[in-house]
Design a protein around this motif. Structure first.
Motif, PDB file in Angstrom:
ATOM      1  N   PRO A 417       0.847  -1.204   0.000  1.00 39.73           N
ATOM      2  CA  PRO A 417       0.000   0.000   0.000  1.00 39.73           C
ATOM      3  C   PRO A 417       0.874   1.242   0.000  1.00 39.73           C
ATOM      4  N   THR A 418       0.551   2.212  -0.839  1.00 41.72           N
ATOM      5  CA  THR A 418       1.344   3.433  -0.913  1.00 41.72           C
ATOM      6  C   THR A 418       0.848   4.496   0.060  1.00 41.72           C
ATOM      7  N   ASP A 419      -0.308   4.262   0.664  1.00 41.79           N
ATOM      8  CA  ASP A 419      -0.855   5.172   1.664  1.00 41.79           C
ATOM      9  C   ASP A 419      -0.950   4.421   2.989  1.00 41.79           C
ATOM     10  N   LEU A 420      -0.334   4.965   4.032  1.00 39.50           N
ATOM     11  CA  LEU A 420      -0.330   4.278   5.325  1.00 39.50           C
ATOM     12  C   LEU A 420      -1.737   4.160   5.902  1.00 39.50           C
ATOM     13  N   TYR A 421      -2.607   5.112   5.570  1.00 34.88           N
ATOM     14  CA  TYR A 421      -3.987   5.074   6.079  1.00 34.88           C
ATOM     15  C   TYR A 421      -4.902   4.524   5.002  1.00 34.88           C
ATOM     16  N   SER A 422      -5.687   3.504   5.343  1.00 30.68           N
ATOM     17  CA  SER A 422      -6.668   2.934   4.420  1.00 30.68           C
ATOM     18  C   SER A 422      -8.060   3.173   4.982  1.00 30.68           C
ATOM     19  N   PRO A 423      -8.975   3.732   4.177  1.00 30.16           N
ATOM     20  CA  PRO A 423     -10.329   4.020   4.671  1.00 30.16           C
ATOM     21  C   PRO A 423     -11.141   2.765   4.975  1.00 30.16           C
ATOM     22  N   VAL A 424     -10.742   1.622   4.424  1.00 27.62           N
ATOM     23  CA  VAL A 424     -11.428   0.361   4.706  1.00 27.62           C
ATOM     24  C   VAL A 424     -10.380  -0.711   4.967  1.00 27.62           C
ATOM     25  N   ASP A 425     -10.762  -1.763   5.696  1.00 32.11           N
ATOM     26  CA  ASP A 425      -9.867  -2.888   5.957  1.00 32.11           C
ATOM     27  C   ASP A 425      -9.925  -3.848   4.774  1.00 32.11           C
ATOM     28  N   VAL A 426      -8.808  -3.979   4.075  1.00 27.94           N
ATOM     29  CA  VAL A 426      -8.774  -4.790   2.863  1.00 27.94           C
ATOM     30  C   VAL A 426      -7.436  -5.509   2.777  1.00 27.94           C
ATOM     31  N   SER A 427      -7.456  -6.719   2.213  1.00 30.10           N
ATOM     32  CA  SER A 427      -6.227  -7.463   1.924  1.00 30.10           C
ATOM     33  C   SER A 427      -6.196  -7.786   0.439  1.00 30.10           C
ATOM     34  N   SER A 500     -23.639   3.369  -0.095  1.00 28.45           N
ATOM     35  CA  SER A 500     -24.096   4.736   0.175  1.00 28.45           C
ATOM     36  C   SER A 500     -23.833   5.680  -0.983  1.00 28.45           C
ATOM     37  N   GLY A 501     -23.095   5.199  -2.018  1.00 26.64           N
ATOM     38  CA  GLY A 501     -22.733   6.043  -3.147  1.00 26.64           C
ATOM     39  C   GLY A 501     -21.354   6.661  -3.016  1.00 26.64           C
ATOM     40  N   GLU A 502     -20.720   6.498  -1.869  1.00 26.74           N
ATOM     41  CA  GLU A 502     -19.392   7.055  -1.652  1.00 26.74           C
ATOM     42  C   GLU A 502     -18.351   6.289  -2.474  1.00 26.74           C
ATOM     43  N   ASN A 503     -17.431   7.032  -3.081  1.00 28.24           N
ATOM     44  CA  ASN A 503     -16.370   6.443  -3.891  1.00 28.24           C
ATOM     45  C   ASN A 503     -15.027   6.587  -3.177  1.00 28.24           C
ATOM     46  N   LEU A 504     -14.268   5.500  -3.116  1.00 31.75           N
ATOM     47  CA  LEU A 504     -12.963   5.488  -2.461  1.00 31.75           C
ATOM     48  C   LEU A 504     -11.915   4.934  -3.416  1.00 31.75           C
ATOM     49  N   ILE A 505     -10.676   5.363  -3.247  1.00 29.74           N
ATOM     50  CA  ILE A 505      -9.546   4.842  -4.027  1.00 29.74           C
ATOM     51  C   ILE A 505      -8.442   4.430  -3.055  1.00 29.74           C
ATOM     52  N   ILE A 506      -7.993   3.189  -3.177  1.00 27.76           N
ATOM     53  CA  ILE A 506      -6.890   2.693  -2.346  1.00 27.76           C
ATOM     54  C   ILE A 506      -5.721   2.360  -3.282  1.00 27.76           C
ATOM     55  N   PRO A 507      -4.598   3.110  -3.188  1.00 26.94           N
ATOM     56  CA  PRO A 507      -3.461   2.889  -4.095  1.00 26.94           C
ATOM     57  C   PRO A 507      -2.482   1.841  -3.560  1.00 26.94           C
ATOM     58  N   TYR A 508      -1.952   1.046  -4.483  1.00 29.11           N
ATOM     59  CA  TYR A 508      -0.930   0.045  -4.165  1.00 29.11           C
ATOM     60  C   TYR A 508       0.166   0.097  -5.228  1.00 29.11           C
ATOM     61  N   GLU A 509       1.297  -0.494  -4.893  1.00 30.67           N
ATOM     62  CA  GLU A 509       2.362  -0.744  -5.862  1.00 30.67           C
ATOM     63  C   GLU A 509       2.622  -2.242  -5.923  1.00 30.67           C
ATOM     64  N   ILE A 510       2.667  -2.773  -7.131  1.00 34.83           N
ATOM     65  CA  ILE A 510       2.986  -4.190  -7.340  1.00 34.83           C
ATOM     66  C   ILE A 510       4.406  -4.267  -7.885  1.00 34.83           C
ATOM     67  N   GLN A 511       5.282  -4.940  -7.152  1.00 31.26           N
ATOM     68  CA  GLN A 511       6.657  -5.111  -7.607  1.00 31.26           C
ATOM     69  C   GLN A 511       6.788  -6.487  -8.249  1.00 31.26           C
ATOM     70  N   VAL A 512       6.992  -6.497  -9.568  1.00 37.35           N
ATOM     71  CA  VAL A 512       7.065  -7.738 -10.343  1.00 37.35           C
ATOM     72  C   VAL A 512       8.530  -8.116 -10.533  1.00 37.35           C
ATOM     73  N   PRO A 513       8.947  -9.322 -10.140  1.00 39.35           N
ATOM     74  CA  PRO A 513      10.364  -9.697 -10.261  1.00 39.35           C
ATOM     75  C   PRO A 513      10.779  -9.905 -11.708  1.00 39.35           C
ATOM     76  N   GLY A 514      12.074  -9.764 -11.938  1.00 32.49           N
ATOM     77  CA  GLY A 514      12.628  -9.980 -13.275  1.00 32.49           C
ATOM     78  C   GLY A 514      13.491  -8.815 -13.711  1.00 32.49           C
ATOM     79  N   ASP A 515      14.474  -9.084 -14.581  1.00 35.93           N
ATOM     80  CA  ASP A 515      15.359  -8.042 -15.097  1.00 35.93           C
ATOM     81  C   ASP A 515      14.620  -7.210 -16.135  1.00 35.93           C
ATOM     82  N   MET A 516      14.833  -5.910 -16.057  1.00 34.16           N
ATOM     83  CA  MET A 516      14.181  -5.001 -16.997  1.00 34.16           C
ATOM     84  C   MET A 516      15.102  -4.694 -18.173  1.00 34.16           C
TER      85      MET A 516
END
Length: 516
Positions: A417-427, A500-516
């Motif tokens: 997660p790129t944001d330490l605070y998450s508005p909902v509990d999610v895995s 309720s109609g409320e919209n939320l965005i939870i940002p993450y970063e996915i690190q994919v292994p392998g040489d670029m």
């Protein structure tokens, strides 16, 4: 406006705002589909319907099952009442599972394509018949720069460790004739290595002056190391030479991966320095033990100094192990054996670890021989084991030098997660963690508030996709398909629509292994 109040006439022309071609194709979208993106239908549909944002020509349409096999389709035609509405009849009923829809539209020699997913009765993982094989591609990254790094490492480490052996263990009892000849060779070796490194780096960075080139941190670090080694070569004081060579080794810790905040900063620099010094003391001491045996009473000298050196070697191996594990955890917060195997950095690390285990076994066996007492019958065996240990040690140093020129991040895998605070509990979890087809599972602790979930994936510079997740019930959502398109960082935004109609965005970063 000052004309005759009765006879004056005004004419107006209203022109429709012209949309640029770039904006047109950017705004052209699949507005609606039946089945919808992310929908689970109870039975097989008889047809697929597509509604676009404008009248467009549907040139290619394909539907794939969860084995990536083409499903047969029938007639494709446009709704006579709406030219943006396409209908694709299905020849056969679709079996249970997930389906991938690929569409390709064209207008005025311009084209656009898209993908969406639906499922019949149940969601299944998309698994192509042939999986991706992990290749041992680390050797593709071995070249002249790795050889130059190895020469500089080997020369400095042997010199430093051998001189420490002279100062702390043999204390003048050694045979210096052969060592003095070898010492010049290792000084030359290290100088050649640094000169090669500087030359190669200059060739890689063109169109800049020598002064500008030297101002780069990694360049002046190598130049400083070269200067320290040259001064040590002409210096007569052994203590002064040891101090200069120690400064040379310390520069590697101050200019390597550990310097980056990404890899730990000051703590990693300390671990790296201890790791490098322990290798130098062990490898150089082992070399000195073999080369400095005097001609007279050589067996007695080997017994006495071998026992002393074994204590230093044991401490060095212990420090090497602890600092190596520490740096691995600092460099790679999340990894698997597969992620190590798919990257050059990870492959070099595995080779290094395997050889280190072999050399540790040989070292402990030699310690047992020294404790039990060496006689003339064991002298040749001890010499063979010592030379074998030295050769393996040099090989370990080669892989360590090769790791400097590859990225540890290439062996990392994880979702952060790129944001330490998450508005909902999610895995969030992803399988398999490699390029190709994947399953992204999103689980919410409070499922009753979640109405809809969309997943947005972005990988610089161009790859952007938004997919509607399947709702599996009880707060679990799944996205399946070709999600990861390359090694490196993929940015994930989870768009949540609550009841309720409320919209939320939870940002993450996915690190994919392998040489670029």
């Amino acid at each position: 406006m000052d004309g005759h109040e009765i006879k004056e006439r005004f004419q107006f022309e209203i022109k429709k705002e012209q949309i640029s071609e770039l904006d047109y194709w950017r705004n052209l979208t699949l507005v609606q589909s039946a089945p919808a993106d992310g929908e689970i239908v109870p039975t097989s549909p008889n047809k697929i319907e597509l509604w676009f944002s404008d009248e467009i020509e549907l040139e290619v349409f394909a539907i794939y099952d969860d084995n990536q096999s083409l499903a047969p389709i029938g007639e494709t035609y446009v709704n006579p009442a709406d030219a943006s509405h396409y209908i694709i009849e299905l020849d056969k009923k679709l079996s249970k599972g997930t389906y991938e829809i690929n569409w390709y539209v064209r207008k005025d020699n311009k084209s656009k394509n898209g993908i969406f997913y639906f499922a019949v009765d149940e969601v299944t993982s998309i698994t192509p018949p042939e999986g991706k094989r992990v290749s041992m591609g680390g050797w593709q990254h071995v070249g002249l720069i790795e050889l130059a790094s190895w020469l500089s490492y080997l020369g400095v480490f042997i010199l430093f460790g051998s001189m420490v052996f002279q100062l702390l263990i043999s204390k003048g009892s050694e045979n210096t004739n052969r060592w003095n000849k070898m010492k010049r060779i290792f000084f030359i070796m290290s100088v050649v290595g640094f000169l090669l490194l500087i030359t190669i780096r200059k060739d890689e960075i063109t169109n800049i002056s020598v002064v500008e080139f030297i101002q780069f941190q990694f360049v002046w670090g190598m130049v400083l190391q070269l200067v320290l080694v040259l001064i040590a070569f002409f210096l007569r004081s052994m203590i002064g030479q040891v101090l200069l060579l120690a400064g040379t080794i310390m520069m590697w810790a101050l200019s390597g991966h550990a310097v980056s905040d990404r890899y730990g900063g000051l703590i990693s620099i300390t671990l790296d320095a201890l790791h490098l010094f322990s290798i130098a003391i062990w490898l150089g001491g082992l070399f000195a033990l073999i080369v400095m045996i005097p001609k007279e009473e050589g067996l007695k000298w080997l017994k006495e100094n071998g026992r002393k050196f074994s204590k230093y070697a044991l401490i060095s191996i212990f420090i090497m192990s602890l600092t190596g594990i520490g740096m691995l955890l600092r460099y790679l917060p999340s990894f698997t054996m597969d992620s190590l195997m798919i990257s050059s950095w990870g492959q070099f690390l595995l080779f290094k670890v395997i050889l280190f285990l072999v050399i540790t076994f040989i070292g402990f066996y030699q310690m047992r021989l020294l404790k039990s007492g060496i006689d003339h019958n064991h002298t040749s065996l001890t010499a063979i084991l010592g030379r074998t240990e030295l050769i393996i040690g040099m090989s370990i140093l080669f892989f360590a030098a090769s790791m400097i020129n590859t990225s540890p991040k290439a062996a990392e895998q994880g979702i952060y997660p790129t944001d330490l605070y998450s508005p909902v509990d999610v895995s969030v979890s992803l399988t398999p963690f490699q390029m190709g087809y994947n399953d992204l599972i999103i689980k919410f602790d409070q499922s009753e508030d979640i109405k809809n979930v969309d997943v947005e994936l972005f990988m610089p510079p161009f790859m952007t996709r938004t997919i509607t997740a399947f709702s599996l019930g009880e707060g679990t959502f799944q996205v399946t398909g070709g999600l990861l398109h390359g090694s490196g960082t993929t940015y994930l935004n989870i768009h949540i629509t609550k009841t309720s109609g409320e919209n939320l965005i939870i940002p993450y970063e996915i690190q994919v292994p392998g040489d670029m």
